[in-house]
Design an enzyme around this catalytic site. Structure first.
Site, PDB file in Angstrom:
ATOM      1  N   GLN A 161      43.244  40.444  42.003  1.00  0.00           N
ATOM      2  CA  GLN A 161      42.427  41.527  42.189  1.00  0.00           C
ATOM      3  C   GLN A 161      41.981  41.845  43.505  1.00  0.00           C
ATOM      4  O   GLN A 161      41.374  40.929  43.988  1.00  0.00           O
ATOM      5  CB  GLN A 161      41.313  41.656  41.257  1.00  0.00           C
ATOM      6  CG  GLN A 161      40.464  42.773  41.061  1.00  0.00           C
ATOM      7  CD  GLN A 161      39.352  42.710  40.102  1.00  0.00           C
ATOM      8  OE1 GLN A 161      38.177  42.244  40.975  1.00  0.00           O
ATOM      9  NE2 GLN A 161      39.385  43.085  39.069  1.00  0.00           N
ATOM     10  N   LYS A 163      39.362  43.699  45.975  1.00  0.00           N
ATOM     11  CA  LYS A 163      38.204  44.522  46.023  1.00  0.00           C
ATOM     12  C   LYS A 163      38.265  45.742  46.883  1.00  0.00           C
ATOM     13  O   LYS A 163      38.481  45.555  48.138  1.00  0.00           O
ATOM     14  CB  LYS A 163      37.021  43.872  46.136  1.00  0.00           C
ATOM     15  CG  LYS A 163      36.339  42.974  45.118  1.00  0.00           C
ATOM     16  CD  LYS A 163      36.169  43.662  43.724  1.00  0.00           C
ATOM     17  CE  LYS A 163      35.613  42.766  42.500  1.00  0.00           C
ATOM     18  NZ  LYS A 163      35.785  43.341  41.293  1.00  0.00           N
ATOM     19  N   ASP A 192      40.192  47.191  42.517  1.00  0.00           N
ATOM     20  CA  ASP A 192      39.220  47.337  41.842  1.00  0.00           C
ATOM     21  C   ASP A 192      37.915  47.983  42.792  1.00  0.00           C
ATOM     22  O   ASP A 192      37.662  47.105  43.509  1.00  0.00           O
ATOM     23  CB  ASP A 192      38.580  45.919  41.199  1.00  0.00           C
ATOM     24  CG  ASP A 192      37.431  46.535  40.132  1.00  0.00           C
ATOM     25  OD1 ASP A 192      37.298  45.386  39.462  1.00  0.00           O
ATOM     26  OD2 ASP A 192      36.877  47.334  39.851  1.00  0.00           O
ATOM     27  N   GLU A 217      41.964  49.714  39.069  1.00  0.00           N
ATOM     28  CA  GLU A 217      40.956  49.537  38.046  1.00  0.00           C
ATOM     29  C   GLU A 217      39.355  50.164  38.535  1.00  0.00           C
ATOM     30  O   GLU A 217      39.051  49.815  39.524  1.00  0.00           O
ATOM     31  CB  GLU A 217      40.570  47.766  38.095  1.00  0.00           C
ATOM     32  CG  GLU A 217      39.699  47.288  37.046  1.00  0.00           C
ATOM     33  CD  GLU A 217      39.582  45.968  36.811  1.00  0.00           C
ATOM     34  OE1 GLU A 217      40.448  45.356  36.726  1.00  0.00           O
ATOM     35  OE2 GLU A 217      38.425  45.222  36.638  1.00  0.00           O
ATOM     36  N   ASP A 240      37.306  49.210  33.368  1.00  0.00           N
ATOM     37  CA  ASP A 240      36.302  48.042  33.335  1.00  0.00           C
ATOM     38  C   ASP A 240      34.811  48.617  32.759  1.00  0.00           C
ATOM     39  O   ASP A 240      34.661  48.669  31.588  1.00  0.00           O
ATOM     40  CB  ASP A 240      35.991  47.167  34.509  1.00  0.00           C
ATOM     41  CG  ASP A 240      35.508  45.823  34.452  1.00  0.00           C
ATOM     42  OD1 ASP A 240      35.540  45.312  35.568  1.00  0.00           O
ATOM     43  OD2 ASP A 240      34.481  45.688  33.681  1.00  0.00           O
ATOM     44  N   LYS A 264      35.176  42.391  29.679  1.00  0.00           N
ATOM     45  CA  LYS A 264      34.095  41.403  29.667  1.00  0.00           C
ATOM     46  C   LYS A 264      33.397  41.232  28.524  1.00  0.00           C
ATOM     47  O   LYS A 264      33.035  42.063  27.752  1.00  0.00           O
ATOM     48  CB  LYS A 264      32.981  41.820  30.670  1.00  0.00           C
ATOM     49  CG  LYS A 264      33.134  41.939  32.373  1.00  0.00           C
ATOM     50  CD  LYS A 264      34.632  41.784  32.490  1.00  0.00           C
ATOM     51  CE  LYS A 264      34.901  42.084  34.220  1.00  0.00           C
ATOM     52  NZ  LYS A 264      36.098  42.661  34.451  1.00  0.00           N
ATOM     53  N   TRP A 319      39.571  35.825  34.708  1.00  0.00           N
ATOM     54  CA  TRP A 319      38.842  35.670  36.153  1.00  0.00           C
ATOM     55  C   TRP A 319      37.394  34.827  35.710  1.00  0.00           C
ATOM     56  O   TRP A 319      37.071  34.861  34.648  1.00  0.00           O
ATOM     57  CB  TRP A 319      38.156  36.853  36.387  1.00  0.00           C
ATOM     58  CG  TRP A 319      37.393  36.506  37.629  1.00  0.00           C
ATOM     59  CD1 TRP A 319      37.990  36.365  38.956  1.00  0.00           C
ATOM     60  CD2 TRP A 319      35.971  36.388  37.962  1.00  0.00           C
ATOM     61  NE1 TRP A 319      36.916  36.163  40.107  1.00  0.00           N
ATOM     62  CE2 TRP A 319      35.695  36.073  39.177  1.00  0.00           C
ATOM     63  CE3 TRP A 319      35.013  36.239  37.021  1.00  0.00           C
ATOM     64  CZ2 TRP A 319      34.337  35.938  39.667  1.00  0.00           C
ATOM     65  CZ3 TRP A 319      33.855  35.974  37.317  1.00  0.00           C
ATOM     66  CH2 TRP A 319      33.476  35.690  38.572  1.00  0.00           C
TER      67      TRP A 319
HETATM   68  C1  0XW Z   1      36.302  40.455  39.154  1.00  0.00           C
HETATM   69  N1  0XW Z   1      35.293  40.548  38.114  1.00  0.00           N
HETATM   70  C2  0XW Z   1      35.870  39.873  36.823  1.00  0.00           C
HETATM   71  C3  0XW Z   1      34.324  39.666  38.507  1.00  0.00           C
HETATM   72  C4  0XW Z   1      33.024  40.083  39.014  1.00  0.00           C
HETATM   73  O1  0XW Z   1      32.327  40.115  37.770  1.00  0.00           O
HETATM   74  C5  0XW Z   1      33.392  41.570  38.571  1.00  0.00           C
HETATM   75  C6  0XW Z   1      34.615  41.585  37.809  1.00  0.00           C
HETATM   76  C7  0XW Z   1      35.448  42.828  37.933  1.00  0.00           C
HETATM   77  O2  0XW Z   1      36.475  43.089  37.441  1.00  0.00           O
HETATM   78  O3  0XW Z   1      34.977  43.812  38.295  1.00  0.00           O
HETATM   79 MG    MG Z   2      36.465  45.009  37.280  1.00  0.00          MG
END
Ligand code: 0XW
Ligand code: MG
Length: 366
Positions: A161, A163, A192, A217, A240, A264, A319
């Protein structure tokens, strides 16, 4: 089997190998809450919830403590089972899934120990003995991003992933192009933004990288913005943060608002609700990850047990915060990522036995 005692511990998790940088901020340390539920059969179940600071989603550490203070006394003497407890918690406190999840996970741990079954068995059974992780590359420039892509590939990861959400769409596109150019065949990439982008920026990004099969994402902040993006992107869209409950997931799939999820367990309210999401995703043939916001061995075990029950062809990976945490709760070994993969813990319940002395005195005991 009834709940006899509930203890709550606050435990600081310093971020090592960091900093962890996403559009919502830079993290140096987080407070996780561990919940110990003792039943009248003498067995103990552990749960955990660890908000990713106060900006990732409407959840924060002190809110977890306050919610547990509100609900724990009402659970004493009641059935030590996930669904009766969730029904009672929903009558005791509206919302606050991330708090209820800690109790839910502890009760699955307890049920597993009582029946001699692992949590993944309680959830229908592990499809495989180990699952792929994915690594989240912090918000950074193109060249260091590409270097980490190559590094994680060498380690054995099959998904990453990236960022984004820097505030500069052109730079975000450059980061993603550098990541794509660095990846080896077979490596899945998702970008993401953690809700930092507008719909216009998301459409522009999708145009800038139209030739790259990178899933987006949670680029935007609200479900209304997600709906606005329908049919306007060149890329798969995963949700998410906006999937705040099972009903929202049902609607998102039913109305074809997304192609998959970054899920989550604590946001959705625990393992019981996560199993519903898993099954809806399977029916929709949507890709899902099974993660959590942060946390140590307890939440990691919950994610891995659940992740092992997801069909491999629909699984984006799990993750874990483990690479950023310098200790295990379980002295006999915790949950480790080895060559990008995670073994499903063995033994009844979560398969993790925390050393309680690590956590200091409880902040709450009822
Ligand atoms: C990458 N993650 C799973 C870890 C952080 O909590 C944020 C989250 C995401 O997907 O945004
Ligand atoms: Mg996310």
């Amino acid at each position: 089997m009834n709940i006899r005692k509930i203890s709550v511990f606050a435990h600081e998790l310093k971020v090592v190998n960091g900093p962890y940088v996403f559009s919502g901020g830079t993290l140096g340390a987080l407070t996780t809450y561990l919940v110990k539920v003792e039943a009248d059969n003498g067995l103990i179940g552990w749960g955990e919830t660890c908000p990713l600071g106060p900006t990732y989603q409407p959840a924060h550490a002190l809110g977890a403590e306050a919610g547990l203070r509100e609900m724990a006394p009402k659970l004493l003497g009641t059935a030590a089972l996930p669904r009766p407890a969730m029904a009672l918690m929903d009558q005791s406190l509206d919302g606050h899934n991330y708090v209820k999840a800690a109790i839910d996970i502890a009760l699955y741990d307890l049920l597993g120990k009582t029946t001699g079954q692992s949590v993944s068995t309680l959830l229908g059974g592990a499809i495989r003995p180990r699952i792929p992780s994915y690594y989240a590359i912090s918000l950074m420039d193109p060249d260091p991003t590409a270097e980490i892509v190559r590094e994680k590939q060498r380690e054995g990861y099959i998904a990453l992933q990236i960022k984004i959400g820097s505030g500069d769409v052109v730079k975000d596109a450059e980061v993603l192009r550098a990541a794509w150019d660095a990846r080896a065949p077979g490596m899945a990439l998702a970008a993401d933004a953690n809700r930092a982008m507008t719909t216009a920026e998301t459409i522009q990004l999708s145009q800038l990288i139209r030739d790259l099969p990178i899933a987006l994402e949670q680029p935007v902040r609200t479900m209304e913005e997600v709906v606005s993006l329908k049919g306007r992107l060149n890329h798969a869209l995963y949700l998410d943060e906006t999937t705040v409950d099972v009903a929202t997931v049902l609607s998102a799939f039913g109305r074809d608002y997304c192609d998959g999820l970054g899920m989550k367990i604590t946001r959705i309210g625990g393992l019981g609700n996560m199993a519903i999401v898993r099954d809806m995703a399977e029916a929709r043939r949507a890709m899902i990850s099974v993660d959590d916001s942060w946390g140590g061995n307890i939440i990691a075990a919950a994610c891995v047990h659940m992740g092992a029950t997801v069909r491999p062809n629909l699984f984006r990976g799990t993750w874990l915060a483990a690479p950023y945490i310098d200790h295990h709760y379980d002295p006999s070994g915790g949950i480790e990522i080895r060559n990008g993969w995670i073994d499903v813990p063995e033994g009844p319940g979560l398969g993790v036995t925390p050393d309680e002395t690590l956590f200091g005195a409880p902040v709450l005991e009822v």
